[in-house]
Write an enzyme that holds these catalytic residues in place. Structure first.
Site, PDB file in Angstrom:
ATOM      1  N   HIS A 272       0.803  -1.218   0.000  1.00 43.63           N
ATOM      2  CA  HIS A 272       0.000   0.000   0.000  1.00 43.63           C
ATOM      3  C   HIS A 272       0.837   1.270   0.000  1.00 43.63           C
ATOM      4  O   HIS A 272       0.280   2.365  -0.005  1.00 43.63           O
ATOM      5  CB  HIS A 272      -0.915   0.005   1.222  1.00 43.63           C
ATOM      6  N   CYS A 273       2.162   1.156  -0.005  1.00 41.63           N
ATOM      7  CA  CYS A 273       3.007   2.358   0.098  1.00 41.63           C
ATOM      8  C   CYS A 273       3.893   2.560  -1.125  1.00 41.63           C
ATOM      9  O   CYS A 273       3.747   3.553  -1.842  1.00 41.63           O
ATOM     10  CB  CYS A 273       3.884   2.277   1.352  1.00 41.63           C
ATOM     11  N   ILE A 274       4.844   1.656  -1.343  1.00 38.56           N
ATOM     12  CA  ILE A 274       5.909   1.905  -2.308  1.00 38.56           C
ATOM     13  C   ILE A 274       5.396   2.056  -3.740  1.00 38.56           C
ATOM     14  O   ILE A 274       5.859   2.944  -4.467  1.00 38.56           O
ATOM     15  CB  ILE A 274       6.993   0.807  -2.227  1.00 38.56           C
TER      16      ILE A 274
END
Length: 442
Positions: A272-274
């Site tokens: 969900h971030c990178i």
């Protein structure tokens, strides 16, 4: 309530803290607050999640059910879907998803929905904090107008800050309470209150000049990782063409005690971030007329990794078995987006399954943490599929295995013995001393 009095309440660990969103960020946050002695009102829009938590069940493997049950027994954790109870809270912490839309643009639907829910119950003296990752200006330009539409004014009627989450799901070396937290306020009173609250249950708070700076800091952390992952993925291609093992190169380079930080190649970015956060900054940069060439190039390199893996698999099948992908039975090992995690968001394993089937292969999977693929908007055709029943006989039916996430507890030696081709994107076979012409790195 005056700012000084509310700050004193926070420092004394008094009052009620509401947490909106009980996923990978919100649930550990709620439990850390309870452990520090706060009363916590935990809210989520998913009624099934609320029912399970209220019954003492944990939706997250890394959060033991016993911890949830202990928090409930203490009386300090109350799980609810009753949004009117937000009025009971002295502070409201927002931990909702910030994904990408269909065209890779920021999707702030959940942030806006949470803001409107808070606004309908907003009362004088409440502190509101956004923890969700977003582009600089989200707290000030998206949340603030919604909250001020109530007639209350930030800095006097209510207070607003940003404290970006720093959870690393699956990493047992860090706890919510031990990870330093950046905090930025929309104004000075908001920063003072947010710093008092977070300082009451975290070991270190890092105050910054504004909510915009806090938002930018979180994006910088993840863009740093994305760019360096792209660099090492490109080095994998370069060194591979030269017959040099990139993993051996990295191990040699990391012996330098200064000026170098190891990153490792892989089959593509997930989570969900990178894969998401760099797009938030690129989108906003375009709105300001500023190019983000470095970030965009890194995204292109990382996005190309699944195709590189597929090409390596096809080449190895042709070289070792004299066949192509069409008609081949390929086992995808590990569909969680990273090691020892069941999270399927932006999963390269699911993407590779779809790519395999588009090339005419029969794709199956094994993941000890994901027995059945749940319904996912991005991968509707994969919903409901069950993982392979692991045995020497079922493995022998596969023409190849593709290691995508190197979970612990998998019998890699058994895999290498039973399957005639193993394409390893994580170097796990070499780490375990497994070798042979049928084990190919990708």
């Amino acid at each position: 309530m005056p700012v000084a009095a509310l700050a004193a309440r926070f420092r004394a660990r008094q009052g009620t803290i509401a947490v909106i969103g009980l996923g990978y960020v919100g649930l550990p946050l709620a439990l850390a607050l309870v452990a520090a002695g706060f009363d916590v009102l935990a809210l989520d829009q998913d009624p099934q999640r609320v029912r399970h938590l209220a019954a003492g069940q944990s939706p997250l493997r890394q959060v033991p059910a016993e911890t949830v049950q202990g928090a409930l027994r203490s009386g300090r954790l109350r799980v609810s879907a009753a949004w009117h109870r937000l009025a009971e809270a002295d502070a409201v912490l927002v931990c909702v998803p910030t994904p990408l839309g269909r065209h890779r643009e920021p999707d702030l639907t959940a942030v806006e929905a949470a803001s409107w829910r808070i606004a309908r119950q907003l009362r004088p003296g409440q502190l509101i904090v956004l923890e969700s990752t977003s582009f600089p200006g989200t707290t000030r330009q998206v949340m603030l107008p919604i909250l001020e539409a109530t007639g209350l004014r930030c800095g006097t009627g209510f207070f607003l800050a940003h404290a970006p989450e720093r959870e690393d799901p699956g990493n047992g070396g860090f706890r919510t309470a031990t990870i330093p937290r950046v905090v930025g306020g929309v104004d000075a009173p908001s920063l003072a209150l947010a710093s008092a609250l977070y300082g009451a249950f975290l070991e270190q708070v890092v105050p910054v000049a504004s909510a915009d700076v806090a938002e930018a800091a979180k994006l910088t952390e993840n863009i740093f990782r994305a760019v360096n992952m792209a660099l090492v993925n490109e080095l994998k291609l370069v060194f591979g063409a030269m017959g040099i093992d990139v993993w051996e190169v990295i191990e040699a380079a990391r012996t330098k005690p200064f000026g170098y930080m190891p990153f490792f190649p892989g089959p593509g970015l997930g989570g969900h971030c990178i894969p998401v956060d760099p797009q938030y900054l690129s989108w906003q940069a375009r709105a300001h007329g500023v190019p983000t060439r470095f970030i965009d190039l890194a995204g292109e390199i990382n996005a190309a990794m699944p195709q590189h893996v597929l090409d390596r698999l096809a080449l190895a099948l042709d070289r070792l078995q004299g066949r192509g992908l069409r008609g081949a039975r390929v086992l995808v090992l590990g569909i969680g987006y990273k090691r020892n995690l069941e999270d399927l968001r932006e999963s390269p394993g699911l993407r590779l399954m779809e790519m395999l089937e588009a090339r005419g292969a029969a794709a199956c999977y094994f993941d000890p943490l994901v027995p059945v693929i749940p319904p996912l908007a991005e991968h509707p055709a994969l919903a409901g599929r069950h993982g392979l029943a692991w045995s020497a006989a079922t493995l022998a039916e596969c023409h190849a295995a593709l290691v995508v996430a190197d979970h612990d507890g998998v019998d890699y030696a058994g895999l290498a013995a039973a399957v005639p081709l193993v394409v390893d994107t994580r170097n796990v076979c070499a780490r375990l001393g497994l070798a042979g012409p049928h084990i190919v790195k990708a």
